[in-house]
Scaffold this active site. Structure first.
Site, PDB file in Angstrom:
ATOM      1  N   ARG A  95      36.579  51.769  46.931  1.00 22.77           N
ATOM      2  CA  ARG A  95      38.016  51.160  45.361  1.00 22.77           C
ATOM      3  C   ARG A  95      37.081  50.298  44.752  1.00 22.77           C
ATOM      4  O   ARG A  95      35.586  50.577  43.508  1.00 22.77           O
ATOM      5  CB  ARG A  95      38.597  50.631  46.354  1.00 22.77           C
ATOM      6  CG  ARG A  95      40.023  50.823  45.014  1.00 22.77           C
ATOM      7  CD  ARG A  95      39.757  49.210  44.182  1.00 22.77           C
ATOM      8  NE  ARG A  95      40.241  48.441  44.465  1.00 22.77           N
ATOM      9  CZ  ARG A  95      39.670  46.330  44.453  1.00 22.77           C
ATOM     10  NH1 ARG A  95      39.230  47.186  42.958  1.00 22.77           N
ATOM     11  NH2 ARG A  95      40.235  46.243  44.889  1.00 22.77           N
ATOM     12  N   ASP A  96      36.601  49.379  45.339  1.00 21.56           N
ATOM     13  CA  ASP A  96      36.034  47.383  44.965  1.00 21.56           C
ATOM     14  C   ASP A  96      34.369  48.295  43.892  1.00 21.56           C
ATOM     15  O   ASP A  96      34.461  47.338  43.115  1.00 21.56           O
ATOM     16  CB  ASP A  96      36.307  46.712  45.164  1.00 21.56           C
ATOM     17  CG  ASP A  96      36.015  45.178  44.732  1.00 21.56           C
ATOM     18  OD1 ASP A  96      36.848  45.159  43.005  1.00 21.56           O
ATOM     19  OD2 ASP A  96      36.834  44.464  44.727  1.00 21.56           O
ATOM     20  N   HIS A 113      39.800  37.531  49.606  1.00 26.33           N
ATOM     21  CA  HIS A 113      38.932  38.567  48.557  1.00 26.33           C
ATOM     22  C   HIS A 113      37.590  37.608  48.439  1.00 26.33           C
ATOM     23  O   HIS A 113      38.198  37.215  46.944  1.00 26.33           O
ATOM     24  CB  HIS A 113      39.477  39.189  48.585  1.00 26.33           C
ATOM     25  CG  HIS A 113      38.948  40.764  47.644  1.00 26.33           C
ATOM     26  ND1 HIS A 113      39.191  41.462  47.480  1.00 26.33           N
ATOM     27  CD2 HIS A 113      38.044  40.240  46.278  1.00 26.33           C
ATOM     28  CE1 HIS A 113      38.695  42.758  47.005  1.00 26.33           C
ATOM     29  NE2 HIS A 113      37.977  41.846  45.730  1.00 26.33           N
ATOM     30  N   HIS A 149      33.868  37.564  45.885  1.00 26.95           N
ATOM     31  CA  HIS A 149      32.954  38.011  45.498  1.00 26.95           C
ATOM     32  C   HIS A 149      31.199  36.834  45.717  1.00 26.95           C
ATOM     33  O   HIS A 149      31.658  36.333  45.341  1.00 26.95           O
ATOM     34  CB  HIS A 149      33.037  38.795  43.989  1.00 26.95           C
ATOM     35  CG  HIS A 149      33.868  39.798  44.083  1.00 26.95           C
ATOM     36  ND1 HIS A 149      33.278  41.107  43.585  1.00 26.95           N
ATOM     37  CD2 HIS A 149      35.485  40.093  44.279  1.00 26.95           C
ATOM     38  CE1 HIS A 149      34.841  42.387  43.527  1.00 26.95           C
ATOM     39  NE2 HIS A 149      36.041  41.608  43.754  1.00 26.95           N
ATOM     40  N   CYS A 199      34.349  43.935  38.921  1.00 28.15           N
ATOM     41  CA  CYS A 199      35.392  43.947  38.341  1.00 28.15           C
ATOM     42  C   CYS A 199      34.780  44.615  37.149  1.00 28.15           C
ATOM     43  O   CYS A 199      34.168  43.632  36.399  1.00 28.15           O
ATOM     44  CB  CYS A 199      36.402  43.152  38.854  1.00 28.15           C
ATOM     45  SG  CYS A 199      37.715  43.767  37.944  1.00 28.15           S
ATOM     46  N   ASN A 227      31.574  42.537  46.116  1.00 25.26           N
ATOM     47  CA  ASN A 227      32.469  41.337  47.141  1.00 25.26           C
ATOM     48  C   ASN A 227      31.035  40.969  48.079  1.00 25.26           C
ATOM     49  O   ASN A 227      30.178  41.565  48.449  1.00 25.26           O
ATOM     50  CB  ASN A 227      33.209  42.979  47.928  1.00 25.26           C
ATOM     51  CG  ASN A 227      34.124  43.354  47.123  1.00 25.26           C
ATOM     52  OD1 ASN A 227      34.005  43.965  46.152  1.00 25.26           O
ATOM     53  ND2 ASN A 227      35.259  42.408  47.382  1.00 25.26           N
TER      54      ASN A 227
END
Ligand code: HMG
Ligand code: MG
Length: 309
Positions: free
Chosen positions: A20-21, A213, A215, A246, A255
């Site tokens: 996803r990310d 979370h 990055h 993002c 990430n």
């Protein structure tokens, strides 16, 4: 060699966000069949919670426009958890229609990012999430709440801790089961992370409810993770190969790489259940699909020299 440090948990749950990310911010659009193989290989390497996709507006994130198709072909097993991002009721309808049992809403600690990412003010975005959480919970779904820009914002600069705590507690009061603290642009440092976690605990959000979370834009993700673990957090988000970012946040890179995290935790004798060798092979295979080398330091260090050029 394994050497433990005092104050660390026995075991850490890795919440894998690569599909996803990671893939949401790659220029290459990866076909659903390749995404499904990615998820399958991550599960085979021992990852048990894999955030697979987002039910957002396909124009906003074209890379994940195939969410329905992907969920349809993913291998299912009782031990595998596949959370998906859901911003609104339309997203929830789509997720439910495709058998999702775990969702994540995603808010922002800052007004600028709320507008850029969700086309809403902070208050409007919380009003958008409330009925999503209520309906999801009434149908027995597990709900995670993300808060972005917890350590700094590219447009607003420093973000006061009280501002993060205020948005985070409002989201948790809706009935979410987990709060993931997003350093979306990777500017945070360990003292800031510890102070934020302390403030959340004081506000009633215990460390058992928290995930981090990070990055890795400024190379701080592992140090920040260690600080969070020492503060009592046991769930850490990471992206296989360190891919992603993002698209609606200037200067966000990938990430924390799952391999870099597993290397550190293996060395510290903290269990993750993840086997580094097949994980690295998976990230090298995905890097070939994306047409760029993996940014993970561990993947680079353990790959044959010829493949790094
Ligand atoms: P909007 O344009 O304000 O939407 O976008 P709207 O409610 O006005 O609806 C407009 C149209 O979109 C309507 O269609 C809706 O049906 C449709 P029309 O009637 O015009 O034909 N629509 C949808 N279609 C499909 N699925 C949906 C959906 N919703 C509305 N779910 C919206 C508002 C929230 C939808 C938009 O801003 C959006 O999709 N944003 C998502 C952005 C995103 O995914 N960003 C990346 C994830 S966040 C992140 O990466 C950070 C994180 O990793 C943590 C960290 O690092 O900090 C989580
Ligand atoms: Mg993120």
């Amino acid at each position: 060699m394994r050497v433990r440090l005092p104050g660390l948990p026995e075991r850490v749950t890795i919440y894998e966000v690569g599909p996803r990310d990671g893939l949401q911010n790659e220029d290459t659009i990866v076909p659903a069949a390749v995404k499904a193989e990615f998820v399958t290989r991550l599960a085979a390497a021992g990852l048990r919670t894999i955030e697979t996709t987002s039910f957002v507006h396909p124009k906003w994130i074209p890379q994940l426009a195939d969410a329905e198709e992907l969920l349809d072909v993913l291998p299912r097993s009782p031990e595998l958890r596949y959370p998906v991002l859901v911003p609104n009721e339309r997203g929830l309808d789509r997720a439910l229609a495709n058998g999702a049992t775990e969702i994540a809403i995603f808010g922002s600690a800052t007004e600028t990012f709320a507008r850029r990412n969700l086309n809403r003010t902070v208050d409007e975005s919380l009003a958008m999430f409330a009925p999503v959480v209520e309906r999801a919970r009434s149908q027995g779904l597990w709900v995670r709440a993300y808060v972005s820009m917890v350590c700094g914002d590219p447009w607003e600069g420093d973000v006061p801790i009280e501002q993060v705590v205020s948005v985070a507690t409002r989201m948790m009061e809706m009935g979410c089961s987990q709060l993931s603290l997003g350093d979306t642009i990777g500017v945070g440092t360990p003292g800031q992370v510890t102070a934020l976690i302390d403030a959340l605990v004081k506000a009633g959000v215990g460390t058992e409810l928290l995930a981090v979370h990070f990055h890795d834009t400024y190379g701080q993700a592992l140090s920040n993770t260690l600080a969070a673990l020492q503060a009592g957090v046991t769930t850490v988000d990471a992206s296989a190969g360190g891919i992603g970012g993002c698209p609606y946040a200037e200067s966000a890179t990938g990430n924390l790489a799952t391999e870099d995290l597993v290397w550190m935790l293996d060395g510290l004798g903290v269990e993750t259940g993840v086997d580094l060798t097949p994980l690295i092979e998976t990230s090298r295979w995905m890097a070939a699909h994306l047409g760029r080398p993996s940014p993970s330091r561990v993947v680079q260090a353990l790959s044959p020299e010829t493949e790094q050029q």
